[in-house]
Design a protein around this motif. Structure first.
Motif, PDB file in Angstrom:
ATOM      1  N   PRO A   2       0.852  -1.191   0.000  1.00 41.88           N
ATOM      2  CA  PRO A   2       0.000   0.000   0.000  1.00 41.88           C
ATOM      3  C   PRO A   2       0.884   1.235   0.000  1.00 41.88           C
ATOM      4  O   PRO A   2       1.839   1.307   0.777  1.00 41.88           O
ATOM      5  N   GLY A   3       0.605   2.175  -0.886  1.00 44.54           N
ATOM      6  CA  GLY A   3       1.396   3.403  -0.932  1.00 44.54           C
ATOM      7  C   GLY A   3       2.684   3.306  -1.715  1.00 44.54           C
ATOM      8  O   GLY A   3       3.450   4.266  -1.782  1.00 44.54           O
TER       9      GLY A   3
ATOM     10  N   LYS B 137       1.518   2.320  -6.876  1.00 43.59           N
ATOM     11  CA  LYS B 137       0.870   1.534  -7.947  1.00 43.59           C
ATOM     12  C   LYS B 137      -0.134   2.390  -8.716  1.00 43.59           C
ATOM     13  O   LYS B 137      -0.175   2.385  -9.935  1.00 43.59           O
ATOM     14  N   GLY B 138      -0.971   3.102  -7.950  1.00 48.59           N
ATOM     15  CA  GLY B 138      -2.014   3.916  -8.590  1.00 48.59           C
ATOM     16  C   GLY B 138      -1.414   5.039  -9.413  1.00 48.59           C
ATOM     17  O   GLY B 138      -1.844   5.292 -10.543  1.00 48.59           O
ATOM     18  N   THR B 139      -0.408   5.703  -8.854  1.00 54.76           N
ATOM     19  CA  THR B 139       0.269   6.807  -9.563  1.00 54.76           C
ATOM     20  C   THR B 139       0.801   6.300 -10.901  1.00 54.76           C
ATOM     21  O   THR B 139       0.587   6.916 -11.957  1.00 54.76           O
TER      22      THR B 139
ATOM     23  N   THR C 231      -9.417  -1.867  -8.104  1.00 54.77           N
ATOM     24  CA  THR C 231     -10.499  -2.396  -7.255  1.00 54.77           C
ATOM     25  C   THR C 231     -10.747  -1.457  -6.078  1.00 54.77           C
ATOM     26  O   THR C 231     -11.891  -1.267  -5.667  1.00 54.77           O
TER      27      THR C 231
ATOM     28  N   ARG D 118     -14.366   2.370  -3.476  1.00 58.53           N
ATOM     29  CA  ARG D 118     -14.609   3.730  -2.945  1.00 58.53           C
ATOM     30  C   ARG D 118     -15.792   4.394  -3.653  1.00 58.53           C
ATOM     31  O   ARG D 118     -16.590   5.088  -3.025  1.00 58.53           O
TER      32      ARG D 118
ATOM     33  N   GLN E  62      -8.334  -4.268   6.459  1.00 54.68           N
ATOM     34  CA  GLN E  62      -8.409  -5.681   6.029  1.00 54.68           C
ATOM     35  C   GLN E  62      -8.778  -5.763   4.539  1.00 54.68           C
ATOM     36  O   GLN E  62      -9.315  -4.806   3.982  1.00 54.68           O
TER      37      GLN E  62
ATOM     38  N   VAL F 119     -11.114  -6.930   1.460  1.00 50.14           N
ATOM     39  CA  VAL F 119     -12.508  -7.279   1.195  1.00 50.14           C
ATOM     40  C   VAL F 119     -12.503  -8.757   0.761  1.00 50.14           C
ATOM     41  O   VAL F 119     -11.599  -9.181   0.024  1.00 50.14           O
TER      42      VAL F 119
ATOM     43  N   GLY G 179      -4.202  -3.081  -7.680  1.00 50.66           N
ATOM     44  CA  GLY G 179      -4.859  -3.549  -6.452  1.00 50.66           C
ATOM     45  C   GLY G 179      -5.550  -4.888  -6.612  1.00 50.66           C
ATOM     46  O   GLY G 179      -6.207  -5.354  -5.690  1.00 50.66           O
TER      47      GLY G 179
ATOM     48  N   ARG H 174      -4.814  -9.592  -5.106  1.00 52.03           N
ATOM     49  CA  ARG H 174      -4.193  -9.311  -3.821  1.00 52.03           C
ATOM     50  C   ARG H 174      -4.017 -10.580  -3.000  1.00 52.03           C
ATOM     51  O   ARG H 174      -3.497 -10.518  -1.888  1.00 52.03           O
TER      52      ARG H 174
ATOM     53  N   GLN I 105      -7.215 -15.026  -5.762  1.00 56.02           N
ATOM     54  CA  GLN I 105      -7.643 -14.026  -6.760  1.00 56.02           C
ATOM     55  C   GLN I 105      -6.820 -14.170  -8.045  1.00 56.02           C
ATOM     56  O   GLN I 105      -7.356 -14.081  -9.156  1.00 56.02           O
TER      57      GLN I 105
ATOM     58  N   ARG J  42      -0.464  11.733   1.572  1.00 52.24           N
ATOM     59  CA  ARG J  42      -1.329  11.559   0.397  1.00 52.24           C
ATOM     60  C   ARG J  42      -2.642  12.311   0.591  1.00 52.24           C
ATOM     61  O   ARG J  42      -3.219  12.317   1.672  1.00 52.24           O
TER      62      ARG J  42
ATOM     63  N   TYR K 143      -2.705  12.936  -4.834  1.00 48.10           N
ATOM     64  CA  TYR K 143      -1.622  13.910  -4.745  1.00 48.10           C
ATOM     65  C   TYR K 143      -0.780  13.566  -3.528  1.00 48.10           C
ATOM     66  O   TYR K 143      -1.149  12.696  -2.737  1.00 48.10           O
TER      67      TYR K 143
ATOM     68  N   ARG L 288      -2.529  -2.435   7.266  1.00 47.22           N
ATOM     69  CA  ARG L 288      -2.533  -2.759   5.819  1.00 47.22           C
ATOM     70  C   ARG L 288      -1.197  -3.353   5.389  1.00 47.22           C
ATOM     71  O   ARG L 288      -1.147  -4.251   4.547  1.00 47.22           O
TER      72      ARG L 288
ATOM     73  N   VAL M 258      12.490   6.006  -5.991  1.00 44.36           N
ATOM     74  CA  VAL M 258      13.023   7.167  -6.722  1.00 44.36           C
ATOM     75  C   VAL M 258      11.861   8.066  -7.158  1.00 44.36           C
ATOM     76  O   VAL M 258      10.687   7.737  -6.936  1.00 44.36           O
TER      77      VAL M 258
END
Ligand code: AP5
Length: 213
Positions: free
Chosen positions: A9-10, A13-15, A31, A36, A57, A59, A85, A88, A92, A127, A137, A171, A199
């Motif tokens: 987490p963090g 990945k999303g960026t 996901t 959300r 946790q 889902v 995501g 996981r 899955q 974040r 951001y 997490r 980096v």
């Protein structure tokens, strides 16, 4: 091109997934974003998912797998996608592999964005996420033009409930127990690629583009 983003987490990945989606013209399928959006709209799925997400946790697989398979079956995913995501857990990953095999298809690359735990907590505290469009951001590394306001849609930016330090620690534990084994899983399949996620985000992206060509 079908890609999977792996990482804590963090890790970013999303960026990176958003930048990949734009450059290679494939949808970014997150996901976390799907959950959300359901929470925001007060759907049954959202109410159920929130119970787990607020605790740091996962889902349950039964809920997650179906929404993912429905999403990638949509028309805009026919030329590929970047998954952020998902998977996981090993079950899955197996469901996804089986679904793709039935279509005579496969995942091309699983990209692991590697960031040690000690870097993660600081990143998450900084974040900020847009409640409306999901843009993310960082108050230091990727600040919006106006503090607290989304550059993309003008809505307000918040600290996600699950980015509070105690929840981030949970997490990370869940990640090490349930998600990290996927690194070996995709390594054994010969499609794992590792990038240094500590980096600058532009340099992480350049490393990913070198892999994807
Ligand atoms: P999800 O939304 O997927 O959260 P996550 O995997 O924990 O990932 P994050 O979104 O927190 O981080 P990221 O790696 O995308 O980092 P980002 O790019 O934002 O899932 C949330 C929850 O939903 C889960 O906990 C679970 O409950 C549930 N869920 C979702 N999918 C599920 C599934 N498949 N099964 C079961 N449950 C599921 O970057 C983080 C910050 O760092 C940002 O501020 C960013 O600007 C900054 N940053 C990024 N890159 C850099 C860099 N190189 N240098 C400095 N800062 C950087």
């Amino acid at each position: 091109m079908k890609l999977i983003m792996l990482g804590a987490p963090g890790a970013g990945k999303g960026t990176q997934a958003k930048m990949i989606a734009e450059k290679y013209s494939i949808p970014h399928v997150s996901t976390g974003d799907i959950f959300r959006a359901n929470i925001k709209n007060g759907t049954e799925l959202g109410i159920e998912a929130k119970k787990y997400m607020d605790q740091g946790q996962l889902v349950p697989d039964e809920l997650t797998v179906k929404i993912l398979l429905d999403r990638v079956a949509q028309e805009d995913c026919k030329n590929g996608y970047v998954l952020d995501g998902f998977p996981r857990t090993i079950p899955q990953a197996e469901v996804l592999d089986n679904a793709l095999t039935e279509l005579g298809d496969k995942v091309d690359f699983a990209i692991n964005v590697d960031v040690p735990d000690e870097n993660i907590i600081g990143r998450m505290g900084g974040r900020r996420a847009c409640v409306k469009c999901g843009a993310t951001y960082h108050v230091v590394y990727n600040a919006p033009k106006t503090e607290g306001v989304c550059d993309a849609c003008g809505d307000k930016l918040i600290l996600r409930a699950d980015d509070e330090p105690e929840t981030v620690k949970k997490r990370l534990n869940v990640y090490h127990e349930q998600t990290q084994p996927l690194i070996e899983y995709y390594g054994n399949k010969g499609i794992l690629k590792e990038v240094d996620g500590t980096v600058d985000m532009k340099d992480v992206f350049a490393a990913i583009c070198d892999i994807l060509g």
